[in-house]
Scaffold this motif. Structure first.
Motif, PDB file in Angstrom:
ATOM      1  N   THR A  59     -17.574  -8.440  15.690  1.00 22.47           N
ATOM      2  CA  THR A  59     -18.721  -9.142  16.261  1.00 22.47           C
ATOM      3  C   THR A  59     -18.929  -8.753  17.715  1.00 22.47           C
ATOM      4  OG1 THR A  59     -17.370 -11.090  16.755  1.00 22.47           O
ATOM      5  CG2 THR A  59     -18.571 -11.086  14.664  1.00 22.47           C
ATOM      6  N   LYS A  60     -17.873  -8.260  18.375  1.00 22.35           N
ATOM      7  CA  LYS A  60     -17.969  -7.703  19.729  1.00 22.35           C
ATOM      8  C   LYS A  60     -17.335  -6.317  19.691  1.00 22.35           C
ATOM      9  CE  LYS A  60     -17.546 -11.941  22.446  1.00 22.35           C
ATOM     10  NZ  LYS A  60     -16.714 -12.637  23.429  1.00 22.35           N
ATOM     11  N   ASP A  61     -18.096  -5.322  20.097  1.00 18.78           N
ATOM     12  CA  ASP A  61     -17.577  -3.953  20.074  1.00 18.78           C
ATOM     13  C   ASP A  61     -16.264  -3.859  20.839  1.00 18.78           C
ATOM     14  OD1 ASP A  61     -19.682  -3.066  18.572  1.00 18.78           O
ATOM     15  OD2 ASP A  61     -20.834  -2.318  20.275  1.00 18.78           O
ATOM     16  N   ASP A  62     -15.353  -3.071  20.300  1.00 21.63           N
ATOM     17  CA  ASP A  62     -14.056  -2.786  20.925  1.00 21.63           C
ATOM     18  C   ASP A  62     -13.164  -4.009  21.108  1.00 21.63           C
ATOM     19  OD1 ASP A  62     -14.759  -0.083  21.086  1.00 21.63           O
ATOM     20  OD2 ASP A  62     -15.739  -0.383  23.021  1.00 21.63           O
ATOM     21  N   ASP A  63     -13.409  -5.089  20.344  1.00 25.78           N
ATOM     22  CA  ASP A  63     -12.551  -6.272  20.423  1.00 25.78           C
ATOM     23  C   ASP A  63     -12.043  -6.596  19.018  1.00 25.78           C
ATOM     24  OD1 ASP A  63     -11.229  -8.649  20.793  1.00 25.78           O
ATOM     25  OD2 ASP A  63     -12.919  -9.691  21.744  1.00 25.78           O
ATOM     26  N   PRO A  64     -10.853  -6.054  18.662  1.00 28.31           N
ATOM     27  CA  PRO A  64     -10.327  -6.245  17.314  1.00 28.31           C
ATOM     28  C   PRO A  64     -10.169  -7.718  16.910  1.00 28.31           C
ATOM     29  CG  PRO A  64      -8.944  -4.731  18.569  1.00 28.31           C
ATOM     30  CD  PRO A  64      -9.964  -5.272  19.507  1.00 28.31           C
ATOM     31  N   SER A  65     -10.032  -8.603  17.884  1.00 28.54           N
ATOM     32  CA  SER A  65      -9.859 -10.020  17.543  1.00 28.54           C
ATOM     33  C   SER A  65     -11.135 -10.633  16.976  1.00 28.54           C
ATOM     34  CB  SER A  65      -9.388 -10.809  18.766  1.00 28.54           C
ATOM     35  OG  SER A  65     -10.420 -10.883  19.731  1.00 28.54           O
ATOM     36  N   THR A  66     -12.260  -9.908  17.057  1.00 24.46           N
ATOM     37  CA  THR A  66     -13.522 -10.434  16.533  1.00 24.46           C
ATOM     38  C   THR A  66     -13.843  -9.872  15.148  1.00 24.46           C
ATOM     39  OG1 THR A  66     -14.890  -8.701  17.555  1.00 24.46           O
ATOM     40  CG2 THR A  66     -14.419 -10.685  18.891  1.00 24.46           C
ATOM     41  N   PHE A  67     -12.841  -9.332  14.472  1.00 30.50           N
ATOM     42  CA  PHE A  67     -13.046  -8.762  13.130  1.00 30.50           C
ATOM     43  C   PHE A  67     -13.510  -9.841  12.161  1.00 30.50           C
ATOM     44  CE2 PHE A  67     -11.367  -7.796   8.859  1.00 30.50           C
ATOM     45  CZ  PHE A  67     -12.024  -6.608   8.625  1.00 30.50           C
ATOM     46  N   GLN A  68     -14.581  -9.550  11.462  1.00 32.73           N
ATOM     47  CA  GLN A  68     -15.113 -10.433  10.429  1.00 32.73           C
ATOM     48  C   GLN A  68     -15.066  -9.671   9.109  1.00 32.73           C
ATOM     49  OE1 GLN A  68     -16.373 -13.738  10.738  1.00 32.73           O
ATOM     50  NE2 GLN A  68     -15.269 -13.515  12.659  1.00 32.73           N
ATOM     51  N   ALA A  69     -14.235 -10.129   8.199  1.00 33.28           N
ATOM     52  CA  ALA A  69     -14.083  -9.462   6.909  1.00 33.28           C
ATOM     53  C   ALA A  69     -15.291  -9.713   6.021  1.00 33.28           C
ATOM     54  CB  ALA A  69     -12.820  -9.975   6.214  1.00 33.28           C
ATOM     55  N   VAL A  70     -15.543  -8.784   5.140  1.00 35.59           N
ATOM     56  CA  VAL A  70     -16.612  -8.929   4.156  1.00 35.59           C
ATOM     57  C   VAL A  70     -16.209  -9.999   3.151  1.00 35.59           C
ATOM     58  CG1 VAL A  70     -17.717  -7.780   2.193  1.00 35.59           C
ATOM     59  CG2 VAL A  70     -17.481  -6.591   4.355  1.00 35.59           C
ATOM     60  N   VAL A  71     -17.148 -10.868   2.872  1.00 32.80           N
ATOM     61  CA  VAL A  71     -16.945 -11.917   1.875  1.00 32.80           C
ATOM     62  C   VAL A  71     -18.007 -11.720   0.807  1.00 32.80           C
ATOM     63  CG1 VAL A  71     -16.956 -14.406   1.479  1.00 32.80           C
ATOM     64  CG2 VAL A  71     -15.996 -13.491   3.592  1.00 32.80           C
ATOM     65  N   LEU A  72     -17.581 -11.743  -0.445  1.00 29.45           N
ATOM     66  CA  LEU A  72     -18.482 -11.545  -1.572  1.00 29.45           C
ATOM     67  C   LEU A  72     -18.553 -12.801  -2.427  1.00 29.45           C
ATOM     68  CD1 LEU A  72     -17.064  -8.084  -2.702  1.00 29.45           C
ATOM     69  CD2 LEU A  72     -19.070  -8.461  -1.263  1.00 29.45           C
ATOM     70  N   LYS A  73     -19.633 -12.961  -3.136  1.00 27.66           N
ATOM     71  CA  LYS A  73     -19.768 -14.068  -4.081  1.00 27.66           C
ATOM     72  C   LYS A  73     -19.008 -13.687  -5.339  1.00 27.66           C
ATOM     73  CE  LYS A  73     -21.861 -17.801  -5.735  1.00 27.66           C
ATOM     74  NZ  LYS A  73     -20.798 -18.346  -6.522  1.00 27.66           N
ATOM     75  N   ALA A  74     -18.113 -14.574  -5.795  1.00 30.07           N
ATOM     76  CA  ALA A  74     -17.389 -14.327  -7.032  1.00 30.07           C
ATOM     77  C   ALA A  74     -18.397 -14.301  -8.182  1.00 30.07           C
ATOM     78  CB  ALA A  74     -16.336 -15.402  -7.256  1.00 30.07           C
ATOM     79  N   PRO A  75     -18.326 -13.300  -9.064  1.00 32.71           N
ATOM     80  CA  PRO A  75     -19.355 -13.129 -10.087  1.00 32.71           C
ATOM     81  C   PRO A  75     -19.503 -14.309 -11.059  1.00 32.71           C
ATOM     82  CG  PRO A  75     -17.640 -11.453 -10.301  1.00 32.71           C
ATOM     83  CD  PRO A  75     -17.305 -12.281  -9.112  1.00 32.71           C
ATOM     84  N   ASP A  76     -18.414 -14.905 -11.466  1.00 37.94           N
ATOM     85  CA  ASP A  76     -18.494 -15.962 -12.469  1.00 37.94           C
ATOM     86  C   ASP A  76     -18.020 -17.309 -11.938  1.00 37.94           C
ATOM     87  OD1 ASP A  76     -19.381 -14.122 -14.408  1.00 37.94           O
ATOM     88  OD2 ASP A  76     -17.316 -13.483 -14.778  1.00 37.94           O
ATOM     89  N   ALA A  77     -18.167 -17.538 -10.635  1.00 43.04           N
ATOM     90  CA  ALA A  77     -17.670 -18.783 -10.046  1.00 43.04           C
ATOM     91  C   ALA A  77     -18.600 -19.218  -8.911  1.00 43.04           C
ATOM     92  CB  ALA A  77     -16.254 -18.574  -9.521  1.00 43.04           C
ATOM     93  N   ASP A  78     -18.346 -20.415  -8.412  1.00 47.26           N
ATOM     94  CA  ASP A  78     -19.195 -20.939  -7.340  1.00 47.26           C
ATOM     95  C   ASP A  78     -18.512 -20.857  -5.978  1.00 47.26           C
ATOM     96  OD1 ASP A  78     -17.283 -22.815  -7.860  1.00 47.26           O
ATOM     97  OD2 ASP A  78     -18.644 -24.535  -7.856  1.00 47.26           O
ATOM     98  N   TYR A  79     -17.647 -19.891  -5.804  1.00 46.34           N
ATOM     99  CA  TYR A  79     -16.974 -19.698  -4.523  1.00 46.34           C
ATOM    100  C   TYR A  79     -17.086 -18.233  -4.102  1.00 46.34           C
ATOM    101  CZ  TYR A  79     -13.180 -18.236  -7.659  1.00 46.34           C
ATOM    102  OH  TYR A  79     -12.443 -17.631  -8.637  1.00 46.34           O
ATOM    103  N   SER A  80     -16.740 -17.970  -2.852  1.00 46.03           N
ATOM    104  CA  SER A  80     -16.759 -16.611  -2.320  1.00 46.03           C
ATOM    105  C   SER A  80     -15.336 -16.103  -2.170  1.00 46.03           C
ATOM    106  CB  SER A  80     -17.468 -16.599  -0.958  1.00 46.03           C
ATOM    107  OG  SER A  80     -18.822 -16.955  -1.126  1.00 46.03           O
ATOM    108  N   VAL A  81     -15.213 -14.783  -2.113  1.00 48.55           N
ATOM    109  CA  VAL A  81     -13.896 -14.150  -2.012  1.00 48.55           C
ATOM    110  C   VAL A  81     -13.867 -13.137  -0.876  1.00 48.55           C
ATOM    111  CG1 VAL A  81     -13.299 -14.422  -4.459  1.00 48.55           C
ATOM    112  CG2 VAL A  81     -14.533 -12.394  -3.731  1.00 48.55           C
ATOM    113  N   ALA A  82     -12.714 -13.034  -0.234  1.00 49.71           N
ATOM    114  CA  ALA A  82     -12.478 -11.974   0.740  1.00 49.71           C
ATOM    115  C   ALA A  82     -12.251 -10.689  -0.045  1.00 49.71           C
ATOM    116  CB  ALA A  82     -11.270 -12.305   1.602  1.00 49.71           C
ATOM    117  N   ALA A  83     -12.965  -9.634   0.301  1.00 49.68           N
ATOM    118  CA  ALA A  83     -12.843  -8.358  -0.400  1.00 49.68           C
ATOM    119  C   ALA A  83     -11.698  -7.552   0.194  1.00 49.68           C
ATOM    120  CB  ALA A  83     -14.146  -7.577  -0.293  1.00 49.68           C
TER     121      ALA A  83
END
Length: 160
Positions: A59-83
């Motif tokens: 979220t801020k260039d060159d600041d690893p502590s601001t890493f935001q992982a991709v989250v996907l919608k689980a195909p057959d469920a009502d929750y999201s998952v970290a990819a």
């Protein structure tokens, strides 16, 4: 057309030909779990100790502590998952473009970093993949915390 005078170069064995590809043991465990050769608990143990790749962006260039992982919608469920992925070649090209930062961490660190209410997907969309629901993620984190707490208690000197 001229004859091909390119000399034939013999293939040399690489120094590490006997080393498994990254993620091979985890993928084997996922397959073995599906086939019933090992238990779900054993699969989780392999995930816990394996290295996983998470993709995302900063979220801020060159600041690893601001890493935001991709989250996907689980195909057959009502929750999201970290990819997460077992190796770089399992990350789809379109995902690499949208989420160019790749972070390598142990399964333990990855699972412990997942926010409550989220699950985890290993190799989403790939035939050798696995989805873990939020309840399992929460129980793994709780088991870790309980074990860590017990280890701290046993390390404390006894009071008289």
């Amino acid at each position: 057309m001229e004859p091909d005078n390119t000399p034939e170069i013999p293939t040399m064995p690489l120094a590490h030909d006997d080393v498994e590809a990254p993620g091979a043991a985890l993928e084997e465990a996922i397959t073995a779990g599906r086939e019933g050769r090992i238990t779900n608990r054993e699969v989780m143990s392999v995930i816990w100790t394996s290295e996983l790749l998470s993709v995302g962006r900063l979220t801020k260039d060159d600041d690893p502590s601001t890493f935001q992982a991709v989250v996907l919608k689980a195909p057959d469920a009502d929750y999201s998952v970290a990819a997460t992925f077992t190796s770089a070649d399992r990350i789809p090209a379109q995902l690499r473009e949208a989420a160019p930062v790749v972070v390598k961490a142990t399964g333990e660190a990855t699972i412990r970093s997942i926010a409550p209410g989220y699950g985890m997907s290993v190799n989403p969309g790939h035939e050798v993949g696995l989805e873990i629901g939020p309840d399992v993620v929460a129980s793994l984190v709780a088991a870790y915390e309980k074990t860590a707490e017990q280890a701290q208690e046993s390390a404390r000197p006894e009071e008289d």
